[in-house]
Design a protein around this motif. Sequence first.
Motif, mmCIF file in Angstrom:
data_model
loop_
_atom_site.group_PDB
_atom_site.id
_atom_site.type_symbol
_atom_site.label_atom_id
_atom_site.label_comp_id
_atom_site.label_asym_id
_atom_site.label_seq_id
_atom_site.Cartn_x
_atom_site.Cartn_y
_atom_site.Cartn_z
ATOM 1 N N SER A 298 0.832 -1.199 0.000
ATOM 2 C CA SER A 298 0.000 0.000 0.000
ATOM 3 C C SER A 298 0.870 1.255 0.000
ATOM 4 C CB SER A 298 -0.909 0.005 1.229
ATOM 5 O OG SER A 298 -1.613 1.218 1.323
ATOM 6 N N SER A 350 -13.948 -3.818 -8.408
ATOM 7 C CA SER A 350 -13.134 -3.163 -7.384
ATOM 8 C C SER A 350 -11.870 -2.537 -7.974
ATOM 9 C CB SER A 350 -12.765 -4.169 -6.290
ATOM 10 O OG SER A 350 -11.961 -3.570 -5.303
ATOM 11 N N GLU A 351 -11.251 -3.209 -8.956
ATOM 12 C CA GLU A 351 -10.012 -2.672 -9.546
ATOM 13 C C GLU A 351 -10.257 -1.344 -10.257
ATOM 14 O OE1 GLU A 351 -8.481 -5.270 -12.544
ATOM 15 O OE2 GLU A 351 -10.456 -5.655 -13.443
ATOM 16 N N ARG A 354 -10.937 1.368 -7.451
ATOM 17 C CA ARG A 354 -9.698 1.761 -6.776
ATOM 18 C C ARG A 354 -8.809 2.615 -7.683
ATOM 19 N NH1 ARG A 354 -6.767 -3.005 -3.620
ATOM 20 N NH2 ARG A 354 -5.412 -1.205 -3.215
ATOM 21 N N GLU A 358 -7.496 5.969 -6.170
ATOM 22 C CA GLU A 358 -6.089 5.995 -5.772
ATOM 23 C C GLU A 358 -5.161 6.587 -6.823
ATOM 24 O OE1 GLU A 358 -5.118 1.965 -4.543
ATOM 25 O OE2 GLU A 358 -7.082 1.775 -3.599
ATOM 26 N N PRO A 396 -10.201 4.175 -0.903
ATOM 27 C CA PRO A 396 -8.931 3.521 -1.245
ATOM 28 C C PRO A 396 -8.827 2.147 -0.599
ATOM 29 C CG PRO A 396 -8.575 5.183 0.453
ATOM 30 C CD PRO A 396 -9.995 5.342 -0.017
ATOM 31 N N GLY A 399 -12.546 -0.088 -2.503
ATOM 32 C CA GLY A 399 -13.566 0.111 -3.533
ATOM 33 C C GLY A 399 -14.859 0.616 -2.918
#
Length: 477
Positions: A298, A350-351, A354, A358, A396, A399
């Motif tokens: 992260s 979710s990808e 994010r 992010e 972040p 999601g």
Amino acid sequence: MKTESIKELLTGEKVLQEVKVKGWIRTFRSNRFIALNDGSTIHNIQCVVDFENTEEEILKQLNTGAAISVTGTLVESQGKGQSVEIQVKELKVLGIANPEEYPIQPKKHSLEFLREKAHLRVRTSTFSAVMRVRSALSFAVHEYFNKNGFYYVNTPVITGSDAEGAGEMFRVSTLDPKNPPLTEENEINYKEDFFGKETNLTVSGQLEAETYAMGLGKVYTFGPTFRAENSNTSRHLAEFWMIEPEVAFLDLDGNMDLAEDFIKYVIKYALDNCKDDLEFLENRLLQEEKTKPQAERSDMTLTEKLHFVLDNNFKRVSYTEAIDILKNSKPNKKKKFNYIIEEWGADLQSEHERFLVEKHFKAPVILFDYPAKIKAFYMRQNDDNKTVRAMDILFPGIGEIVGGSQREERYDVLLDKVKAMGIDEKELWWYLELRKFGTAQHSGFGLGFERLVLFATGMTNIRDVIPFPRTPQNAEF
């Protein structure tokens, strides 16, 4: 004599006073030093035993996990790692823990192992910290709504309707599963069941909460919900808790304002009131990150992630704009996404969420005006007849954390949507009737409480932020 909490004693306000404390032994070393914890804080208090004046039989029972009562003088500590300690005058063993049988020994245990010992895992530092943060967040939820004029409504756990229309529900029945009564058509005759109809555990309290919002103005429900989704991912539970406010005369913009203000309030409450636990969990997360490949680490610490939400204005972006951003993004063009975005109407994963949070906007994001085809029947249709007044909040690392909408308040439009989705309008007669008697615009959202706890604690598996997880093939404890 009054029993004090370890949290109170560690403030040092009672130095040189006689105190009494009860707890569980974390460690006992050199036949002299007990690290004692009672659950009130992440920190242990050191209790110094007079070896020469303590019965040998008692010393043998001072093992990890044993429950004891200690009376003695609180003094400034001479050793490192603690400011105060207790010079023990009297010690009683309240409950022994055989070291050959007690599984939570003072060493690192895997989270998988601890899930098998869910009745004891709260005695570890990690899980006691998580559960104290969970408790604080729960209190903050009620405090926020109480301060803002909401009424707490308890919606049914047993229901005859499927709020999400997905059909993934747990049936509630008293009929004999081996020999149920049958109709002339050879189907199960639910008229002979306890409730006289087919019933299930609820997937959401939203529909019932709407009825109360249309009389009390501002309400919320916070209770257990159930999904019979056969999923074994780190983000799914079969039983979880949902926070669902519903507000009369509120449009989608007001709903987004409410959700952002609410989330910031509860996160700030945790930061202000769980400092020691969050510091421990952040350090734990930093150690865990070191074991991951560089690419999977992260970019933010736990505290930075919480302040990322608290200190940024949530960026509001239409679904259509988000699709354009994703279609033209490097990960999409280079086919690095697992799910390539090719056209408008795609259900975001979710990808994608994010990436927006992010990488692109570098702030929490609220997506709104989703395609009607990928959203629930109760969301208000826009004039384009393609999209609905839905909104999702994206965080972040996680999601989607909130899903909400302006509700469809027009009777004819809602009835058409119910029919188009194959939902039995007879089961929702009361919900439809709301649109006939004093209908008005209204909005609300749902926040899965465990997802909030997951985010606030930095844990990576949702099974580790609820006391007793319910998942496929697992209903232990």
